[in-house]
Design a protein around this motif. Structure first.
Motif, short mmCIF file in Angstrom:
data_model
loop_
_atom_site.label_atom_id
_atom_site.label_comp_id
_atom_site.label_asym_id
_atom_site.label_seq_id
_atom_site.Cartn_x
_atom_site.Cartn_y
_atom_site.Cartn_z
N ALA A 1 10.86 -1.39 -5.91
CA ALA A 1 11.96 -1.98 -6.69
C ALA A 1 12.33 -3.36 -6.18
CB ALA A 1 13.18 -1.05 -6.65
N ALA A 2 12.41 -3.50 -4.87
CA ALA A 2 12.81 -4.79 -4.29
C ALA A 2 11.79 -5.87 -4.57
CB ALA A 2 13.01 -4.62 -2.78
N GLN B 1 0.85 -1.19 0.00
CA GLN B 1 0.00 0.00 0.00
C GLN B 1 0.88 1.24 0.00
OE1 GLN B 1 -1.06 2.28 2.94
NE2 GLN B 1 -2.08 3.43 1.32
N ALA B 2 0.75 2.04 -1.09
CA ALA B 2 1.55 3.27 -1.26
C ALA B 2 3.03 3.01 -0.98
CB ALA B 2 1.02 4.39 -0.36
N PRO B 3 3.65 2.07 -1.70
CA PRO B 3 5.05 1.73 -1.42
C PRO B 3 6.01 2.84 -1.85
CG PRO B 3 4.35 0.63 -3.42
CD PRO B 3 3.13 1.31 -2.86
N SER B 4 7.15 2.89 -1.20
CA SER B 4 8.23 3.77 -1.66
C SER B 4 8.87 3.15 -2.89
CB SER B 4 9.28 3.95 -0.56
OG SER B 4 9.95 2.71 -0.32
N GLY C 1 11.64 -7.20 -8.55
CA GLY C 1 12.79 -7.88 -9.13
C GLY C 1 13.95 -7.00 -9.52
N LEU C 2 13.88 -5.69 -9.22
CA LEU C 2 15.02 -4.82 -9.50
C LEU C 2 16.04 -4.97 -8.37
CD1 LEU C 2 13.11 -1.60 -10.65
CD2 LEU C 2 14.15 -3.36 -12.10
N SER C 3 17.30 -4.89 -8.73
CA SER C 3 18.36 -5.05 -7.73
C SER C 3 18.54 -3.76 -6.95
CB SER C 3 19.68 -5.42 -8.42
OG SER C 3 20.72 -5.54 -7.47
N THR C 4 18.54 -3.87 -5.62
CA THR C 4 18.70 -2.69 -4.77
C THR C 4 19.87 -2.81 -3.79
OG1 THR C 4 17.14 -3.60 -3.14
CG2 THR C 4 16.23 -2.19 -4.87
N SER D 1 18.92 -0.08 -8.43
CA SER D 1 17.81 0.83 -8.66
C SER D 1 17.27 1.38 -7.34
CB SER D 1 16.68 0.11 -9.40
OG SER D 1 17.11 -0.36 -10.65
N ALA D 2 16.65 2.55 -7.42
CA ALA D 2 16.01 3.19 -6.27
C ALA D 2 16.96 3.36 -5.09
CB ALA D 2 14.77 2.40 -5.85
#
Length: 552
Positions: free
Chosen positions: A213-214, A205-208, A217-220, A302-303
């Motif tokens: 990203a996490a 809900q309303a994620p940052s 599947g984006l690498s953080t 990312s992010a």
């Protein structure tokens, strides 16, 4: 998970049946083979595949089809499935068109008819493409759904983040039956949007951006604590630096706070980049560069926002906003620039709800039949005007100056002159905006006479000025009065090196006032603000990184 789809489209029933038969014989146990008799019906089939959240692996389109030829179909289909591999089916006489299509739609291969025997002429090509598709690091493994309101700024922010990072998603309006059902299932109300439901059923809900990203599947998280080079910013300069650094064996990590591609990644079509005579979209160019960087071994985070830089002996330490840090021998600053905020009464409250900074191209279909207003006189504004003219009733290009010639490339000015529904308004500024929960009216001012007028408007896209996001470098790296990073000869005052410079040599051409820290692309003072020059500076920065490391 449903089988990935292979789609073929051909208006000749015999050819269509033959290629579908050969595909099912080889791949039917692992892939679903769909065939369509026209481009329009194929696009409709793809929309259904998209809605079901199923993956598309390969599209095979015949070149010679009435109404919509194969190249036109593939170009339209890229908006739905940008990562699917693209094949054009041609006769020998059409090979010239097929070669041109390599630039138009980033074509992966063209096949000559007839392809018999398939064991020699069809299957090896498809095997290779399917292997590449399956190996893509950002391969969608399911469906991400977003429940939100059309004019909700937080909902827009989530959609923009996923779209710019090429993460497939399905949009569900909160006031539709499915949207209400999903909100009820999550124990939320229509006031709690945006709701993101990941492929594995997790609700956010309303994620940052970092949380989102996490989960998609984006690498953080960096794989190591120390690297040869950290590249900050994943626009053309950063991607260029990452590709060259990783290809030369340097341990490389590319850090991006939002989405790869930068401002260039938002461009609907870049037509003056070397090697693409028919133009290339920013998303295509970004995707290819990102895949190239990862293939050479570069990490892409990312992010992740870098908030400080410090020299620690021979190393350089970068601290993230969450308090964690990484170190490196060298750093390449490639943070690019951001569009300036438009000043005008009431405009801030409509950001993401009618007022958009940059080209939110995924909103284009929602603009169909309406008037779109674009602010700016440089190439990015012109490219957006051309793109939105395909959907909007009229595109109004608002320019502070007398015409476009001063700040826009000549080819683009000519292109705009030839499009009937683009109207250029010189000496025009936006003085304010009004509306109920979203933009509904604009106040425009003539900057010569001061006269103002009000017009109905729900869509305003802003491309003005350039502000480098370099405040976090204050007191560490020298910048000019506008915040752009000074490098090389610009650091020398009457031949003297900058104060505090610890080395016996002058700074290298792209080196900042901190040895081992380089700047490339738009963030650098006096740089040429073009995609090609940014990529070139990214590559050049890596050669200077080598020189710096060899001297240590």
């Amino acid at each position: 998970m449903a089988k990935p789809t292979i789609l073929t489209v051909d208006d000749d029933p015999g050819v269509s049946r033959a290629i579908a038969r050969d595909l099912r014989r080889r791949y039917g146990d692992r892939y679903r083979v769909l065939r369509a008799p026209s481009g329009a019906e194929a696009l409709e089939a793809l929309r259904e595949v998209k809605l079901r959240g199923e993956p598309l692996a390969v599209m095979i389109a015949d070149y010679r089809m009435p109404t919509m030829n194969g190249v036109q179909f593939l170009e339209a289909a890229m908006d739905l499935f940008p990562l699917a591999r693209r094949v054009l089916l041609t006769a020998y006489a059409d090979t010239g068109a097929a070669i041109d299509a390599i630039n138009i739609v980033d074509l992966d291969h063209y096949l000559l008819k007839p392809w018999s025997p398939p064991e020699e002429n069809l299957y090896p090509v498809l095997d290779a493409l399917l292997e590449l598709w399956a190996a893509a690091p950002d391969l969608a493994v399911g469906e991400t759904r977003i429940v939100g309101h059309r004019w909700s700024a937080p909902s827009f922010a989530v959609r923009e983040f996923l779209a710019r990072n090429l993460v497939p998603y399905r949009w569900v309006a909160a006031d539709e039956p499915e949207g209400r059902r999903l909100l009820d299932a999550a124990g939320l109300s229509a006031d709690d949007v945006p709701l993101v439901i990941t492929a594995d059923g997790k609700t956010l809900q309303a994620p940052s951006e970092a949380e989102l990203a996490a989960e998609v599947g984006l690498s953080t998280t960096p794989a190591a604590d120390f690297y040869d080079v950290v590249v900050i910013g994943a626009g053309p300069a950063g991607l260029g630096a990452a590709v060259y650094a990783a290809s030369e064996g340097l341990r490389t990590v590319l850090v991006e706070r939002s989405a790869t591609g930068g401002q260039a990644g938002q461009s609907s079509r870049i037509e003056n980049y070397l090697g693409f005579p028919d133009g290339v979209s920013g998303a295509q160019l970004t995707d290819r560069a990102r895949r190239q960087a990862t293939r050479f071994g570069a990490e892409i985070l990312s992010a992740r926002e870098v908030v400080s830089l410090e020299a620690a002996g021979a190393g350089r330490v970068l601290r993230f906003s969450d308090g964690t840090s990484i170190g490196a021998h060298t750093v390449v600053l490639a943070t690019g620039v951001s569009y300036r905020r438009l000043e005008g009464a009431g405009l801030d409250e409509f950001t993401g709800a009618g007022v958009f900074y940059g080209s939110a191209s995924f909103e284009a279909a929602n603009c169909t039949g309406e008037d779109v207003y674009i602010v700016g006189g440089a190439n990015s504004a012109g490219q957006a005007a051309v793109y939105f003219s395909r959907y909007a009733n009229r595109v109004h290009l608002l320019v502070r100056g007398a015409d476009l010639a001063r700040s826009m490339s000549h080819y683009l000015v000519q292109q705009i002159d030839g499009i009937a529904n683009i109207h250029v308004h010189p000496h025009t500024e936006v003085a304010g905006g009004e509306g109920d929960r979203h933009l509904q009216r604009l106040t425009l001012r003539d900057n010569r006479t001061g006269d103002v007028r009000t017009t109905d408007a729900s869509w305003l896209f802003v491309f003005i000025g350039a502000e480098p996001p370099t405040g976090w470098l204050d007191g560490v790296v020298r910048r000019d009065e506008r915040g752009f990073v000074l490098t090389g000869p610009d650091l020398l005052s009457e031949g003297a090196r900058p104060a505090g410079w610890p080395l016996s040599r002058d700074p290298y051409h792209l080196e900042t006032s901190v040895p081992g820290v380089f700047a490339a692309g738009d963030v650098r003072a006096e740089s040429v603000k073009r995609v090609a020059s940014a990529v070139g500076e990214g590559a050049m920065a890596v050669s200077l990184v080598h020189r710096y490391m060899e001297a240590q």
